[in-house]
Design a protein around this motif. Structure first.
Motif, PDB file in Angstrom:
ATOM      1  N   LYS A 198       4.313  28.299 -37.748  1.00 46.55           N
ATOM      2  CA  LYS A 198       5.330  27.532 -38.237  1.00 46.55           C
ATOM      3  C   LYS A 198       5.114  27.446 -39.753  1.00 46.55           C
ATOM      4  N   ASP A 199       3.952  27.956 -40.376  1.00 44.64           N
ATOM      5  CA  ASP A 199       3.827  28.137 -41.756  1.00 44.64           C
ATOM      6  C   ASP A 199       4.063  29.137 -42.569  1.00 44.64           C
ATOM      7  N   GLY A 200       5.515  29.441 -42.580  1.00 45.14           N
ATOM      8  CA  GLY A 200       6.020  30.569 -43.223  1.00 45.14           C
ATOM      9  C   GLY A 200       5.306  30.819 -44.715  1.00 45.14           C
ATOM     10  N   LYS A 201       5.036  29.849 -45.269  1.00 54.82           N
ATOM     11  CA  LYS A 201       4.358  30.197 -46.722  1.00 54.82           C
ATOM     12  C   LYS A 201       3.395  30.608 -46.732  1.00 54.82           C
ATOM     13  N   LEU A 202       2.189  30.449 -45.582  1.00 59.94           N
ATOM     14  CA  LEU A 202       0.984  30.901 -45.535  1.00 59.94           C
ATOM     15  C   LEU A 202       1.031  32.407 -45.112  1.00 59.94           C
ATOM     16  N   LEU A 203       2.030  32.339 -44.086  1.00 62.37           N
ATOM     17  CA  LEU A 203       1.907  33.873 -43.486  1.00 62.37           C
ATOM     18  C   LEU A 203       2.638  34.944 -44.474  1.00 62.37           C
ATOM     19  N   ARG A 204       3.258  34.562 -45.370  1.00 63.33           N
ATOM     20  CA  ARG A 204       3.999  35.435 -46.495  1.00 63.33           C
ATOM     21  C   ARG A 204       3.012  35.997 -47.122  1.00 63.33           C
ATOM     22  N   ARG A 205       2.082  35.331 -47.169  1.00 59.19           N
ATOM     23  CA  ARG A 205       1.098  35.917 -47.950  1.00 59.19           C
ATOM     24  C   ARG A 205       0.333  37.455 -47.215  1.00 59.19           C
ATOM     25  N   PHE A 206       0.552  37.261 -46.023  1.00 54.78           N
ATOM     26  CA  PHE A 206      -0.010  38.426 -45.191  1.00 54.78           C
ATOM     27  C   PHE A 206       0.991  39.451 -44.850  1.00 54.78           C
ATOM     28  N   ILE A 207       2.175  39.210 -45.141  1.00 55.82           N
ATOM     29  CA  ILE A 207       3.074  40.457 -45.015  1.00 55.82           C
ATOM     30  C   ILE A 207       3.487  41.048 -46.169  1.00 55.82           C
ATOM     31  N   THR A 208       3.904  42.365 -46.221  1.00 59.52           N
ATOM     32  CA  THR A 208       4.271  43.266 -47.189  1.00 59.52           C
ATOM     33  C   THR A 208       5.594  42.578 -47.740  1.00 59.52           C
ATOM     34  N   GLU A 209       6.344  43.221 -48.804  1.00 65.05           N
ATOM     35  CA  GLU A 209       7.491  42.603 -49.597  1.00 65.05           C
ATOM     36  C   GLU A 209       8.531  43.351 -48.210  1.00 65.05           C
ATOM     37  N   ARG A 210       8.314  44.111 -47.612  1.00 67.54           N
ATOM     38  CA  ARG A 210       9.220  44.787 -46.446  1.00 67.54           C
ATOM     39  C   ARG A 210       9.060  44.039 -45.239  1.00 67.54           C
ATOM     40  N   GLY A 211       8.084  43.133 -45.081  1.00 72.07           N
ATOM     41  CA  GLY A 211       7.921  42.313 -43.880  1.00 72.07           C
ATOM     42  C   GLY A 211       6.984  43.038 -42.882  1.00 72.07           C
ATOM     43  N   LYS A 212       6.331  43.850 -43.404  1.00 73.97           N
ATOM     44  CA  LYS A 212       5.154  44.129 -42.639  1.00 73.97           C
ATOM     45  C   LYS A 212       3.762  43.645 -42.579  1.00 73.97           C
ATOM     46  N   ILE A 213       2.964  43.579 -41.421  1.00 73.48           N
ATOM     47  CA  ILE A 213       1.812  43.015 -41.434  1.00 73.48           C
ATOM     48  C   ILE A 213       0.825  43.606 -42.441  1.00 73.48           C
ATOM     49  N   VAL A 214       0.186  42.746 -43.089  1.00 72.34           N
ATOM     50  CA  VAL A 214      -0.826  43.680 -44.178  1.00 72.34           C
ATOM     51  C   VAL A 214      -2.012  44.058 -43.214  1.00 72.34           C
ATOM     52  N   PRO A 215      -2.531  45.193 -43.367  1.00 72.24           N
ATOM     53  CA  PRO A 215      -3.574  45.795 -42.506  1.00 72.24           C
ATOM     54  C   PRO A 215      -4.855  44.865 -43.115  1.00 72.24           C
ATOM     55  N   ARG A 216      -5.954  44.777 -42.257  1.00 67.76           N
ATOM     56  CA  ARG A 216      -6.892  43.906 -42.678  1.00 67.76           C
ATOM     57  C   ARG A 216      -7.845  44.748 -43.494  1.00 67.76           C
ATOM     58  N   ARG A 217      -7.763  45.997 -43.435  1.00 69.88           N
ATOM     59  CA  ARG A 217      -8.406  46.629 -44.644  1.00 69.88           C
ATOM     60  C   ARG A 217      -8.083  46.421 -45.852  1.00 69.88           C
ATOM     61  N   VAL A 218      -6.740  45.880 -46.065  1.00 71.09           N
ATOM     62  CA  VAL A 218      -6.238  45.460 -47.339  1.00 71.09           C
ATOM     63  C   VAL A 218      -6.547  44.113 -47.750  1.00 71.09           C
ATOM     64  N   SER A 219      -6.288  43.267 -46.651  1.00 70.47           N
ATOM     65  CA  SER A 219      -6.417  42.023 -46.976  1.00 70.47           C
ATOM     66  C   SER A 219      -7.706  41.368 -46.879  1.00 70.47           C
ATOM     67  N   GLY A 220      -8.654  42.092 -46.181  1.00 68.74           N
ATOM     68  CA  GLY A 220     -10.120  41.495 -45.882  1.00 68.74           C
ATOM     69  C   GLY A 220     -10.084  40.604 -45.046  1.00 68.74           C
ATOM     70  N   VAL A 221      -8.924  40.369 -44.061  1.00 65.09           N
ATOM     71  CA  VAL A 221      -9.071  39.215 -43.170  1.00 65.09           C
ATOM     72  C   VAL A 221     -10.042  39.785 -41.973  1.00 65.09           C
ATOM     73  N   CYS A 222     -10.996  39.196 -41.276  1.00 64.18           N
ATOM     74  CA  CYS A 222     -11.656  39.348 -40.373  1.00 64.18           C
ATOM     75  C   CYS A 222     -11.131  39.693 -39.107  1.00 64.18           C
ATOM     76  N   ALA A 223     -11.796  40.362 -38.117  1.00 65.12           N
ATOM     77  CA  ALA A 223     -10.930  40.913 -36.862  1.00 65.12           C
ATOM     78  C   ALA A 223     -10.218  39.730 -35.992  1.00 65.12           C
ATOM     79  N   ARG A 224     -10.914  38.721 -36.001  1.00 62.42           N
ATOM     80  CA  ARG A 224     -10.748  37.543 -35.175  1.00 62.42           C
ATOM     81  C   ARG A 224      -9.427  36.811 -35.872  1.00 62.42           C
ATOM     82  N   HIS A 225      -9.550  36.682 -37.030  1.00 64.21           N
ATOM     83  CA  HIS A 225      -8.463  36.008 -37.674  1.00 64.21           C
ATOM     84  C   HIS A 225      -7.226  36.883 -37.787  1.00 64.21           C
TER      85      HIS A 225
END
Lengths: 177, 85
Positions: free
Chosen positions: B35-62
């Motif tokens: 429900k938290d669009g603001k937070l999730l937008r930080r993890f999608i590209t401008e085109r709307g794709k999910i940012v890969p974790r090798r770029v964002s640094g998010v761990c596998a679980r998260h």
């Protein structure tokens, strides 16, 4: 009876009359309450911009329900939502399995406060043209105050509030025109 | 020869890159919520794709939770499936 904690968000077309909206809301609330479920919170999130157009509509009116129910209730709920033409999207998420309803009910208000704060919800007063939605926020607050005193009447209070709100909303909508 | 050069550059760049730590592990109070669009937008590209974790640094679980949340968010139109520029 095993009951799970659910939340359902449904999106209606922004241009439907408020009595139609109220009818849908009441119907869905009724399903939750009459089929062995317990509705903790019903929230009007108001009109929001959609991230992409759905059936030519760029805006949607969001409603949120937080409830506990046996597992077959969401099925029934979704069946009914599918029947509504002006309901354009819904999502149901099981938050917790096999919950103690009393415990969840006790925490429902805190959960709502946290949700409102974290998601920056203004319970309806999303856009400037939503005159009728301001009432919702106030009504919700009233409900909260009274709730502390009478715990068992929780859902009834909420329901009453919504009913009056529907009526007020109708009045306001006319004014806007 | 030119290809070799590219390889060398890539290796050097890789070496310089600092290992980012997962923002959700760093701050456990952050809830991944569809429900938290603001937070999730930080993890999608401008085109709307999910940012890969090798770029964002998010761990596998998260990243798993994040991907699910983004997909749910898309369904109820809090997030775009694709954004046109």
């Amino acid at each position: 009876m095993i009951r799970h904690e659910y939340e359902t968000i449904y999106v209606t077309r922004p241009d439907i009359e408020s009595d139609k909206q109220a009818r849908i809301d009441d119907k869905l609330k009724g399903i939750v309450e009459n089929k062995g479920g317990e509705l903790f919170m019903f929230e009007q999130w108001g009109k929001r911009k959609l991230a992409y157009p759905i059936r030519r509509s760029l805006q949607g009116s969001y409603q949120y329900m937080h409830y506990a129910a046996p597992a077959d209730l969401p099925v029934e709920l979704e069946r009914n939502m599918n029947l509504e033409d002006s309901l354009i999207r819904y999502i149901t998420v099981r938050l917790n399995e096999n919950v103690d309803v009393d415990v969840v009910r006790a925490g429902a208000e805190a959960a709502q406060a946290e949700r409102v704060q974290r998601l920056g919800l203004s319970l309806g007063a999303e856009s400037a043209d939503e005159g009728d939605q301001d009432d919702v926020t106030e009504d919700a607050k009233d409900t909260k105050d009274t709730k502390d005193a009478k715990d068992t009447k929780d859902t009834k209070d909420t329901k009453d509030t919504k009913d009056t709100k529907g009526a007020e909303g109708a009045g306001k909508a006319k004014k806007e025109d | 020869m030119s290809r070799n050069k590219v390889n060398v550059e890539r290796v050097m760049r890789a070496r310089r890159r600092r290992r980012k730590s997962c923002p959700f592990c760093a701050d456990k109070t952050i809830v991944i919520d569809y429900k938290d669009g603001k937070l999730l937008r930080r993890f999608i590209t401008e085109r709307g794709k999910i940012v890969p974790r090798r770029v964002s640094g998010v761990c596998a679980r998260h990243q798993r939770g994040l991907a699910l949340a983004i997909k749910r968010g898309r369904h109820i139109a809090f997030l775009p499936f694709l954004a046109t520029e």
